[in-house]
Design an enzyme around this catalytic site. Structure first.
Site, PDB file in Angstrom:
ATOM      1  N   ASP A  64      29.491 118.571 -51.609  1.00 28.17           N
ATOM      2  CA  ASP A  64      30.590 117.363 -51.931  1.00 28.17           C
ATOM      3  C   ASP A  64      30.283 116.786 -53.072  1.00 28.17           C
ATOM      4  OD1 ASP A  64      32.225 115.577 -51.331  1.00 28.17           O
ATOM      5  OD2 ASP A  64      31.377 114.407 -49.822  1.00 28.17           O
ATOM      6  N   ASN A 108      24.864 106.694 -45.921  1.00 30.04           N
ATOM      7  CA  ASN A 108      25.161 107.095 -44.645  1.00 30.04           C
ATOM      8  C   ASN A 108      24.933 108.367 -44.313  1.00 30.04           C
ATOM      9  OD1 ASN A 108      27.105 106.820 -42.227  1.00 30.04           O
ATOM     10  ND2 ASN A 108      27.754 108.627 -43.349  1.00 30.04           N
ATOM     11  N   HIS A 109      24.557 109.574 -45.486  1.00 29.28           N
ATOM     12  CA  HIS A 109      24.136 110.845 -44.926  1.00 29.28           C
ATOM     13  C   HIS A 109      23.383 111.177 -46.077  1.00 29.28           C
ATOM     14  CE1 HIS A 109      28.254 110.295 -46.832  1.00 29.28           C
ATOM     15  NE2 HIS A 109      27.820 111.203 -47.492  1.00 29.28           N
ATOM     16  N   ASP A 135      27.946 103.859 -51.098  1.00 31.05           N
ATOM     17  CA  ASP A 135      28.870 104.898 -50.766  1.00 31.05           C
ATOM     18  C   ASP A 135      29.211 104.630 -49.208  1.00 31.05           C
ATOM     19  OD1 ASP A 135      30.669 107.351 -51.049  1.00 31.05           O
ATOM     20  OD2 ASP A 135      29.255 108.024 -49.526  1.00 31.05           O
ATOM     21  N   TYR A 144      29.925 103.240 -41.777  1.00 33.07           N
ATOM     22  CA  TYR A 144      29.776 104.062 -40.814  1.00 33.07           C
ATOM     23  C   TYR A 144      28.261 104.060 -40.544  1.00 33.07           C
ATOM     24  CZ  TYR A 144      34.082 105.452 -43.060  1.00 33.07           C
ATOM     25  OH  TYR A 144      35.494 105.174 -43.786  1.00 33.07           O
ATOM     26  N   GLU A 186      31.710 100.259 -51.066  1.00 35.11           N
ATOM     27  CA  GLU A 186      33.006 101.165 -50.690  1.00 35.11           C
ATOM     28  C   GLU A 186      33.301 101.253 -49.189  1.00 35.11           C
ATOM     29  OE1 GLU A 186      34.797 105.562 -50.587  1.00 35.11           O
ATOM     30  OE2 GLU A 186      32.602 105.263 -49.992  1.00 35.11           O
ATOM     31  N   HIS A 205      37.817 109.283 -58.457  1.00 32.37           N
ATOM     32  CA  HIS A 205      37.443 110.608 -58.400  1.00 32.37           C
ATOM     33  C   HIS A 205      37.956 111.618 -56.953  1.00 32.37           C
ATOM     34  CE1 HIS A 205      34.423 108.442 -56.195  1.00 32.37           C
ATOM     35  NE2 HIS A 205      34.044 109.591 -55.626  1.00 32.37           N
TER      36      HIS A 205
HETATM   37  C1  NOJ Z   1      33.068 108.722 -50.753  1.00 30.91           C
HETATM   38  C2  NOJ Z   1      33.130 109.353 -51.880  1.00 30.91           C
HETATM   39  O1  NOJ Z   1      34.039 108.515 -52.855  1.00 30.91           O
HETATM   40  C3  NOJ Z   1      33.595 110.642 -51.735  1.00 30.91           C
HETATM   41  O2  NOJ Z   1      33.800 111.433 -52.830  1.00 30.91           O
HETATM   42  C4  NOJ Z   1      32.559 111.185 -50.822  1.00 30.91           C
HETATM   43  O3  NOJ Z   1      33.213 112.610 -50.375  1.00 30.91           O
HETATM   44  C5  NOJ Z   1      32.596 110.546 -49.546  1.00 30.91           C
HETATM   45  N1  NOJ Z   1      32.377 109.129 -49.862  1.00 30.91           N
HETATM   46  C6  NOJ Z   1      31.269 111.017 -48.938  1.00 30.91           C
HETATM   47  O4  NOJ Z   1      30.176 110.732 -49.384  1.00 30.91           O
END
Ligand code: NOJ
Length: 538
Positions: free
Chosen positions: A61, A103-104, A201, A205, A243, A308
């Site tokens: 990711d 979160n992860h 981020d 959650y 976020e 992004h």
């Molecule tokens: C939000 C981020 O902006 C995004 O790019 C990402 O895939 C997700 N969070 C998961 O971390």
């Protein structure tokens, strides 16, 4: 304004390091490349950089799947390069915040590897496991295009693990005090190096509770407040940017009483700017702002046009979403999850008037604006690339090899090759040196914004001039009043309306520096298609 509140009037710039500038010719942008280009960012007027994740990661990711929270991905350079970047940015009075992904982690993180391979490992409880995939079934799936469930069976572990994003991103268990302690340690590591804060981020959650949608839970707020106390106590003046892709009242809760985040992205405003422009109607924009709750004195919204990710349509109604898709993403390949995977310029028909207008709204509505790299020169996107990669292509510096981004034979992503967005037509060099270009207009708007604090922090009031296509609003500052007028339509508009009593005085057009006489209590103005005017009244 005290220096500690610097973020309330800062211009942010979002950098995808891989796309910015390749200093060593390996085809990937890197930290040294960014350092070399800081003068560029300084000349645009940027106050703070937000770096997308630069940590070691298997990149499932694009770095939001972290396998080591205190390292640097080798593609980007070394910790020494990072320190050098920070020092060079600070020397130019540019601050820098990093992405903090709480979160992860990645499934490749040693914590997860240990957790999955041994039930008795102390790391087992770092993640959220279950024998059934039916728990927390009220939680929605976020990546609807790829994920069928928030649970994935792990053969090695013999259990399901919980994940709100890709299945390669297991959620961490914030009920475990050891996980919470890890993150204070991680934050300390970067704050000690001198970073100015974090964009945090996916904050809604962090915790899971049965019979809830597992978003915005009280436990989440309690932990975030703990983080804030830690930062304030040990690193005053550093910031946390939230976020949370949520409705205004829910995002508002993340600012607490000024004791949680200092800043939060304004997700509901963003799609309504695009709606307002396409409908030639200021109502959606006004709606978003009138439904924005007031915020504590030490807090600020972060406003943005693009980033992004896909242009998210989570914060609109179902009907509005369908309309946005029809208007802005008529082809299926332009859509992703609940959004639109396109850049600013293509969304706005590559029309310099519309793009300038969108930036004018960004710079004059309340909030600290964020520019997504490349949007300052009107870069295009590449719909052939999968997922969100089409809006993450190399920054086009000039018309040369690889758009001046890299000297490598092969680079991480193709440069946008098709007219009218190809490097011959769209590049930093040309845009920067051309009078009246998008870049020059943005630079001028930023400079004006900085010398008129009413734009950052003045009260906002809408001016009703009986013309739906005109977004006109007042910003009342302590020393100066401002009147912003935007024609959202393709036809000229004649404005004739009464101004409030405290808006009597001499008018100066700030974008042209021209004196326009006195208001005499009215605003009489003819305004061209997609034109915007920044008027100071004193
Ligand atoms: C939000 C981020 O902006 C995004 O790019 C990402 O895939 C997700 N969070 C998961 O971390």
């Amino acid at each position: 304004m005290p220096e500690s509140l610097w973020y309330k009037n800062a211009v942010f710039y979002e950098v995808y390091v891989r796309a910015f500038f390749d200093s060593d010719g390996d085809g990937n942008g890197d930290l040294n490349g960014l350092t070399q280009k800081l003068d560029y960012l300084q000349s645009l007027g940027v106050d703070c950089l937000w770096l997308l994740p630069i940590y070691p990661s298997p990149l499932k990711d694009d770095g939001y799947d972290i396998s080591d929270y205190t390292g640097i991905h080798p593609d980007y350079g070394t910790l020494a390069d990072f320190k050098n970047l920070l020092e060079a940015a600070h020397a130019r009075h540019i601050r820098l915040i990093m992405d903090l992904v709480l979160n992860h982690s990645s499934d490749q993180h040693p914590w997860f590897q240990a957790a999955r391979s041994d039930r008795n490992s102390p790391f087992r409880d770092y993640y959220v496991w279950s024998d059934s995939d039916k728990k927390y079934d009220q939680a929605r799936i976020i990546f609807v295009d790829t994920e069928k469930s928030n649970w994935t069976w792990d053969e090695a572990a013999g259990q399901y693990f919980w994940h709100r994003f890709y299945s390669s991103q297991p959620d961490l268990n914030f009920d475990n005090p050891a996980v919470r302690a890890e993150f204070l340690r991680i934050m300390r590591f970067w704050l000690d190096l001198g970073v100015d804060g974090f964009r945090v981020d996916a904050v809604p959650y962090l915790f899971e509770r049965e019979d809830t949608n597992c978003e915005n839970l009280p436990e989440t707020h309690a932990f975030l407040k703990e983080i804030r106390r830690y930062v304030d106590k040990n690193y005053p003046g550093r910031i946390l940017l939230c976020e949370a892709n949520q409705w205004p009242e829910d995002v508002r809760t993340y600012l607490g009483d000024g004791d949680e985040f200092q800043l939060a992205f304004h997700f509901p405003l963003m799609p309504r700017i695009f709606m307002g422009l396409r409908r030639a109607d200021s109502v959606p924009i006004e709606w978003a702002l009138t439904h924005t709750p007031s915020i504590p004195e030490n807090c600020q919204w972060c406003t943005f046009l693009r980033n992004h990710d896909e242009l998210t349509l989570e914060m609109v109604t179902e009907e509005e979403r369908q309309w946005m898709w029809e208007q802005y993403a008529p082809e299926a390949r332009m859509r992703l999850n609940l959004g639109i995977r396109r850049r600013l310029a293509p969304l706005l028909d590559n029309d310099p008037r519309k793009i300038g207008l969108a930036f004018s709204l960004l710079f004059t509505l309340p909030g600290s604006p964020i520019i997504y790299y490349g949007d300052e020169i009107g870069m295009g996107d590449d719909l052939q690339l999968p997922d969100r990669n089409g809006v993450r292509t190399p920054l086009q510096w000039d018309a040369g090899l690889n758009a001046g981004f890299s000297s490598a034979r092969s680079i991480y992503s193709p440069v946008i090759g098709v007219a009218p967005y190809d490097p011959e037509r769209v590049n930093v060099e040309t845009s920067r040196s051309t009078n009246g270009s998008l870049w020059s207009r943005i630079q001028a708007m930023i400079a004006i914004r900085k010398s008129h604090p009413a734009l950052c922090c003045g009260d906002l009031a809408w001016l009703d001039c009986g013309l739906p296509a005109v977004a006109a609003y007042l910003r009342r500052g302590s020393r100066e009043h401002m009147l912003m007028v935007h024609n959202l339509s393709a036809v000229p508009q004649m404005i004739d309306c009464v101004l409030p009593e405290d808006f009597h005085g001499k008018i100066v057009d700030l974008l042209t520096s021209q004196a326009m006489g006195k208001t005499q209590g009215r605003l009489l103005l003819s305004i061209q298609p997609y034109e915007y005017r920044w008027l100071s009244i004193a």
